[in-house]
Enzyme design. Structure first.
Site, PDB file in Angstrom:
ATOM      1  N   MET A  98       0.824  -1.200   0.000  1.00  0.00           N
ATOM      2  CA  MET A  98       0.000   0.000   0.000  1.00  0.00           C
ATOM      3  C   MET A  98       0.864   1.256   0.000  1.00  0.00           C
ATOM      4  O   MET A  98       0.572   2.232  -0.679  1.00  0.00           O
ATOM      5  CB  MET A  98      -0.898  -0.018   1.239  1.00  0.00           C
ATOM      6  CG  MET A  98      -1.780   1.192   1.419  1.00  0.00           C
ATOM      7  SD  MET A  98      -2.730   1.105   2.965  1.00  0.00           S
ATOM      8  CE  MET A  98      -3.762  -0.332   2.670  1.00  0.00           C
ATOM      9  N   LEU A 145      -5.987   6.326  -2.177  1.00  0.00           N
ATOM     10  CA  LEU A 145      -6.505   5.255  -1.326  1.00  0.00           C
ATOM     11  C   LEU A 145      -8.032   5.225  -1.355  1.00  0.00           C
ATOM     12  O   LEU A 145      -8.642   4.171  -1.607  1.00  0.00           O
ATOM     13  CB  LEU A 145      -5.980   5.442   0.094  1.00  0.00           C
ATOM     14  CG  LEU A 145      -6.229   4.327   1.112  1.00  0.00           C
ATOM     15  CD1 LEU A 145      -5.105   4.306   2.147  1.00  0.00           C
ATOM     16  CD2 LEU A 145      -7.556   4.515   1.826  1.00  0.00           C
ATOM     17  N   LEU A 190     -10.301  -1.418  -2.633  1.00  0.00           N
ATOM     18  CA  LEU A 190      -9.997  -1.355  -1.203  1.00  0.00           C
ATOM     19  C   LEU A 190     -11.220  -0.972  -0.374  1.00  0.00           C
ATOM     20  O   LEU A 190     -11.592  -1.665   0.565  1.00  0.00           O
ATOM     21  CB  LEU A 190      -8.869  -0.355  -0.948  1.00  0.00           C
ATOM     22  CG  LEU A 190      -8.460  -0.172   0.514  1.00  0.00           C
ATOM     23  CD1 LEU A 190      -7.841  -1.447   1.057  1.00  0.00           C
ATOM     24  CD2 LEU A 190      -7.487   0.988   0.664  1.00  0.00           C
ATOM     25  N   ARG A 222       1.039   1.172  -4.035  1.00  0.00           N
ATOM     26  CA  ARG A 222      -0.276   1.392  -4.665  1.00  0.00           C
ATOM     27  C   ARG A 222      -0.736   2.835  -4.547  1.00  0.00           C
ATOM     28  O   ARG A 222      -1.393   3.352  -5.454  1.00  0.00           O
ATOM     29  CB  ARG A 222      -1.299   0.444  -4.002  1.00  0.00           C
ATOM     30  CG  ARG A 222      -2.710   0.518  -4.575  1.00  0.00           C
ATOM     31  CD  ARG A 222      -2.755  -0.006  -5.989  1.00  0.00           C
ATOM     32  NE  ARG A 222      -4.111   0.085  -6.522  1.00  0.00           N
ATOM     33  CZ  ARG A 222      -4.622   1.157  -7.120  1.00  0.00           C
ATOM     34  NH1 ARG A 222      -3.896   2.246  -7.249  1.00  0.00           N
ATOM     35  NH2 ARG A 222      -5.859   1.143  -7.577  1.00  0.00           N
ATOM     36  N   TYR A 223      -0.413   3.494  -3.425  1.00  0.00           N
ATOM     37  CA  TYR A 223      -0.972   4.827  -3.186  1.00  0.00           C
ATOM     38  C   TYR A 223       0.071   5.910  -2.924  1.00  0.00           C
ATOM     39  O   TYR A 223      -0.292   7.067  -2.742  1.00  0.00           O
ATOM     40  CB  TYR A 223      -1.939   4.784  -1.985  1.00  0.00           C
ATOM     41  CG  TYR A 223      -2.940   3.665  -2.064  1.00  0.00           C
ATOM     42  CD1 TYR A 223      -3.863   3.605  -3.106  1.00  0.00           C
ATOM     43  CD2 TYR A 223      -2.971   2.646  -1.115  1.00  0.00           C
ATOM     44  CE1 TYR A 223      -4.784   2.577  -3.192  1.00  0.00           C
ATOM     45  CE2 TYR A 223      -3.882   1.616  -1.193  1.00  0.00           C
ATOM     46  CZ  TYR A 223      -4.785   1.579  -2.235  1.00  0.00           C
ATOM     47  OH  TYR A 223      -5.684   0.545  -2.332  1.00  0.00           O
ATOM     48  N   HIS A 245      -5.076  -5.254  10.277  1.00  0.00           N
ATOM     49  CA  HIS A 245      -5.908  -4.213   9.659  1.00  0.00           C
ATOM     50  C   HIS A 245      -7.254  -4.811   9.298  1.00  0.00           C
ATOM     51  O   HIS A 245      -7.339  -5.883   8.702  1.00  0.00           O
ATOM     52  CB  HIS A 245      -5.216  -3.666   8.410  1.00  0.00           C
ATOM     53  CG  HIS A 245      -5.706  -2.307   8.014  1.00  0.00           C
ATOM     54  ND1 HIS A 245      -6.995  -2.086   7.560  1.00  0.00           N
ATOM     55  CD2 HIS A 245      -5.083  -1.106   7.991  1.00  0.00           C
ATOM     56  CE1 HIS A 245      -7.136  -0.796   7.288  1.00  0.00           C
ATOM     57  NE2 HIS A 245      -6.006  -0.178   7.555  1.00  0.00           N
ATOM     58  N   ASP A 302       6.990  -1.126  10.368  1.00  0.00           N
ATOM     59  CA  ASP A 302       6.266  -0.059  11.053  1.00  0.00           C
ATOM     60  C   ASP A 302       5.699   0.940  10.053  1.00  0.00           C
ATOM     61  O   ASP A 302       6.310   1.236   9.028  1.00  0.00           O
ATOM     62  CB  ASP A 302       7.201   0.684  12.011  1.00  0.00           C
ATOM     63  CG  ASP A 302       7.310  -0.005  13.362  1.00  0.00           C
ATOM     64  OD1 ASP A 302       6.280  -0.534  13.829  1.00  0.00           O
ATOM     65  OD2 ASP A 302       8.417  -0.011  13.931  1.00  0.00           O
ATOM     66  N   GLU A 361      -0.133   2.862  11.298  1.00  0.00           N
ATOM     67  CA  GLU A 361      -1.032   2.019  12.088  1.00  0.00           C
ATOM     68  C   GLU A 361      -0.352   1.444  13.326  1.00  0.00           C
ATOM     69  O   GLU A 361      -1.032   1.114  14.308  1.00  0.00           O
ATOM     70  CB  GLU A 361      -1.596   0.881  11.226  1.00  0.00           C
ATOM     71  CG  GLU A 361      -2.733   1.289  10.302  1.00  0.00           C
ATOM     72  CD  GLU A 361      -2.231   1.877   8.995  1.00  0.00           C
ATOM     73  OE1 GLU A 361      -3.074   2.229   8.146  1.00  0.00           O
ATOM     74  OE2 GLU A 361      -1.003   2.003   8.814  1.00  0.00           O
ATOM     75  N   GLU A 403      -1.313   4.711  15.721  1.00  0.00           N
ATOM     76  CA  GLU A 403      -2.586   4.149  16.167  1.00  0.00           C
ATOM     77  C   GLU A 403      -2.424   3.272  17.412  1.00  0.00           C
ATOM     78  O   GLU A 403      -3.222   3.371  18.353  1.00  0.00           O
ATOM     79  CB  GLU A 403      -3.218   3.341  15.031  1.00  0.00           C
ATOM     80  CG  GLU A 403      -4.670   2.973  15.264  1.00  0.00           C
ATOM     81  CD  GLU A 403      -5.305   2.360  14.034  1.00  0.00           C
ATOM     82  OE1 GLU A 403      -6.250   1.569  14.201  1.00  0.00           O
ATOM     83  OE2 GLU A 403      -4.858   2.648  12.904  1.00  0.00           O
TER      84      GLU A 403
END
Length: 380
Positions: free
Chosen positions: A32, A48, A54, A121-122, A220, A298, A301, A305
């Site tokens: 990602m 995203l 997604l 991807r993003y 996730h 890492d 998230e 988070e």
């Protein structure tokens, strides 16, 4: 005369050497990604939330995705600032991939030299940017290596779909022959590295309560719209968790929980923060080890988070410890290299599961293949 002959010989030898130089084998870590600088946050979020593979928003995908990205950017920028100004995922992905290629040059010389690439991807480097770099480097054979150990059509599937779209645009002649490692939920190096990291964290608790500490594996989450299509992600994450606990001889009570839900629609639960808050208040719960079981390094998230937000919200943060992410873990990296070596030796283009993934998960996908052979050719 001798000098002239020597020049001709040298020129001929140089030409022959150039023509026999092997084209490198590209090893492409696909993920990602995340913004390396907080200024890249909006573009990252826009890509995203506009990705229907997604987070499916149907006909409102583009306008709703744009609105959510705009709305969330200031807060997410603050979060990236708090963890150092950006995501470390590119740094770790490039490091891991380069180390894997160094190992492969020794353990699988038949396909050497191996050249490392990262395709996000993003975020940068995007798939099309990496594809252009590979063509410039003369790559003729490449492995798309998903850095999601557990397959979901919304993650690995989305990355593969994007590779196909960009191949149609930038490599319509199919100068690069692709294969893919699309899942590896129980790979030995992955499991052993997780088990070791958990042991290290458990050792920080007093011996008399160590066996009572609860291990919470946090992955996730996924929208139930995707789960209900028959997505294999929940089962494969559970398979990883079980294998890790088997390696630990089921030494502690454990659960699998889910984090990072976005928006009002139903997502896979129970949610990490709610389960942690329920447990940490109890006197009979002596401690909790959080394990980011679906991440290979890492990023926001884990660093924000879990490490910052959750610790600020609980009543007893001293009870909670987080196991280290894979990052530069040598056992993990060796496992990745072993996985690629075995894949190259097998001659397989993709796993047996991928065809079914495309049937179940791809029914709403647009602009991409319906069968893996359209990108990877026929698998053995």
């Amino acid at each position: 005369m001798r000098s002239q002959g020597y020049k001709i010989f040298t020129r001929l030898n140089s030409t022959l050497g150039a023509s026999t130089t092997k084209s490198p084998t590209g090893i492409v870590f696909m993920n990602m990604g995340g913004p390396s600088k907080k200024e890249e946050t909006y573009d990252f979020l826009l890509r995203l939330f506009q990705d229907g593979d997604l987070i499916p928003f149907g006909p409102f995908q583009k306008p709703l995705g744009k609105f959510i990205a705009w709305r969330r950017t200031p807060t997410i920028e603050e979060h990236y600032e708090e963890i150092g100004g950006g995501s470390p995922i590119r740094k770790w992905s490039e490091y891991q991939c380069s180390k894997v290629c160094e190992i492969l040059d020794k353990t699988h010389p038949e396909t050497a030299p191996h050249k490392p690439y990262v395709a996000f991807r993003y975020a940068k480097p995007l798939t099309e940017e990496t594809l252009a770099e590979m063509q410039k480097d003369g790559i003729k054979r490449a492995v798309a290596f998903s850095q999601y150990p557990q397959f979901s059509y919304s993650t690995t599937g989305s990355s593969i779909n994007e590779l196909y779209r960009q191949t149609l645009i930038h490599d319509p002649e199919r100068s690069i022959e692709w294969s893919v490692i699309d899942r590896w939920p129980q790979q030995f190096g992955l499991i052993q590295a997780f088990a070791n990291n958990i042991k290290e964290k458990l050792a920080e608790f007093p011996p008399e309560v160590r066996d009572e500490v609860i291990i919470l594996f946090s992955a996730h989450s996924l929208p139930m719209d995707i789960v209900n299509l028959g997505d294999s992600y929940p089962a494969e994450v559970a398979a990883t968790v079980y294998k890790v606990m088997e390696t630990l001889n089921f030494s502690n009570p454990y659960r699998l929980v889910w984090q990072s839900q976005v928006g009002p629609k139903p997502w896979l639960g129970g949610q990490t923060d709610k389960i942690v808050k329920k447990l940490e208040k109890r006197d009979d719960v002596k401690g909790i080890v959080l394990v980011p079981i679906a991440f290979t390094s890492d990023h926001i998230e884990t660093l924000h988070e879990l490490d910052i937000e959750l610790n600020e919200e609980v009543e007893n943060p001293e009870k909670i410890k987080r196991a280290e992410s894979m990052n530069g873990n040598e056992i993990f990296i060796q496992g990745l290299a072993d996985l690629v070596r075995d894949h190259l030796s097998s001659g397989k283009k993709y796993s047996k599961q991928l065809e079914l993934d495309c049937i179940l998960g791809g029914e709403k996908a647009t602009g991409t293949f319906k069968h893996p052979s359209e990108l990877f050719g026929k698998s053995r």
